[in-house]
Design a protein around this motif. Structure first.
Motif, PDB file in Angstrom:
ATOM      1  N   GLY A 190       0.889  -0.875  -0.191  1.00 41.41           N
ATOM      2  CA  GLY A 190       0.123  -0.035   0.081  1.00 41.41           C
ATOM      3  C   GLY A 190       1.065   1.076   0.056  1.00 41.41           C
ATOM      4  N   ARG A 191       1.899   1.795   0.998  1.00 43.77           N
ATOM      5  CA  ARG A 191       2.901   2.150   1.054  1.00 43.77           C
ATOM      6  C   ARG A 191       3.383   2.916  -0.355  1.00 43.77           C
ATOM      7  N   LEU A 192       3.930   1.493  -0.947  1.00 46.97           N
ATOM      8  CA  LEU A 192       4.838   1.232  -2.387  1.00 46.97           C
ATOM      9  C   LEU A 192       3.950   2.110  -3.309  1.00 46.97           C
ATOM     10  N   LYS A 193       2.525   1.675  -3.452  1.00 46.31           N
ATOM     11  CA  LYS A 193       1.025   2.158  -4.259  1.00 46.31           C
ATOM     12  C   LYS A 193       1.260   4.514  -4.096  1.00 46.31           C
ATOM     13  N   MET A 194       1.397   4.236  -2.818  1.00 42.40           N
ATOM     14  CA  MET A 194       1.656   6.084  -2.787  1.00 42.40           C
ATOM     15  C   MET A 194       2.147   6.356  -3.102  1.00 42.40           C
ATOM     16  N   LYS A 195       4.000   5.685  -2.939  1.00 39.19           N
ATOM     17  CA  LYS A 195       4.578   6.392  -3.135  1.00 39.19           C
ATOM     18  C   LYS A 195       5.113   6.793  -4.859  1.00 39.19           C
ATOM     19  N   ASP A 196       3.672   5.804  -5.687  1.00 40.80           N
ATOM     20  CA  ASP A 196       3.972   5.868  -6.850  1.00 40.80           C
ATOM     21  C   ASP A 196       3.327   6.839  -7.216  1.00 40.80           C
ATOM     22  N   GLU A 197       2.150   7.382  -6.587  1.00 45.78           N
ATOM     23  CA  GLU A 197       1.340   8.385  -6.894  1.00 45.78           C
ATOM     24  C   GLU A 197       1.653   9.348  -6.279  1.00 45.78           C
TER      25      GLU A 197
END
Length: 197
Positions: A190-197
């Motif tokens: 989830g945090r990796l996806k947030m980082k991507d956004e």
């Protein structure tokens, strides 16, 4: 330059300064957000790699248990079950961590890291299912062994209940730690996806 052009130039200059200030504040906020995400990820990454780091201690405890079972003169099937557990579980732990590296979680490509963590989760679930099957087989073997012994029914029931309680307790602890590890894995994704956004 007339008054109207002067006013427009002043407004444009003010807008440039406001934009520069907003951009600076935005950049600082981005840095703070990224630091917060990194700090939260560190806790989850530590939890993720705890099982891998504890393998040498687990191997040492298994060897100690095998030695103690031989010294105490316990039944051959108990010693064999300890050896089988060590031979199957510890290499399986290395298998599930294959391709998962801490530095890649922090600095790697987000898509490939997410895919690696999903593959890790699937492998970990397979390992947990294997451990559950192993303990089921252990309880069945223990039950068969106890029924073949020449002991009283009361003593047999006591031993059976003790073995069942130990297995249920071990599986409950395994479930608790597995759930925490899988939740940490989901949080990292989830945090990796947030980082991507």
């Amino acid at each position: 330059m007339n008054r109207e052009e002067f006013d427009i130039n002043q407004e444009l200059e003010q807008m440039r300064q406001d934009y520069a200030n907003l951009k600076e504040r935005f950049d600082k906020q981005q840095i703070i957000n990224e630091q917060l995400i990194q700090n939260a990820m560190k806790k989850d990454v530590r939890r993720l790699f705890l099982s891998k780091r504890s393998v040498p201690a687990g191997i040492a405890l298994t060897i100690l248990a095998v030695i103690l079972s031989r010294v105490q003169g316990m039944a051959w099937w108990l010693t064999l079950s300890l050896v089988l557990f060590g031979v199957l579980a510890f290499p399986a732990l290395y298998w599930i961590y294959q391709g998962v590296r801490e530095e890649e979680i922090y600095n790697g490509d987000i898509l490939s890291t997410t895919e690696t963590l999903r593959r890790f989760k699937k492998r970990y679930i397979v390992l947990e299912a294997g451990i559950c099957l192993y303990f089921f087989a252990f309880v069945v073997a223990a039950t068969l062994f106890m029924t073949s012994m020449d002991i009283s029914a009361e003593l047999m029931w006591r031993r059976g209940v003790l073995i069942a309680l130990l297995c249920v307790g071990t599986l409950a602890l395994e479930y608790y730690f597995a759930r925490r590890l899988l939740n940490a894995c989901d949080d990292i994704i989830g945090r990796l996806k947030m980082k991507d956004e």
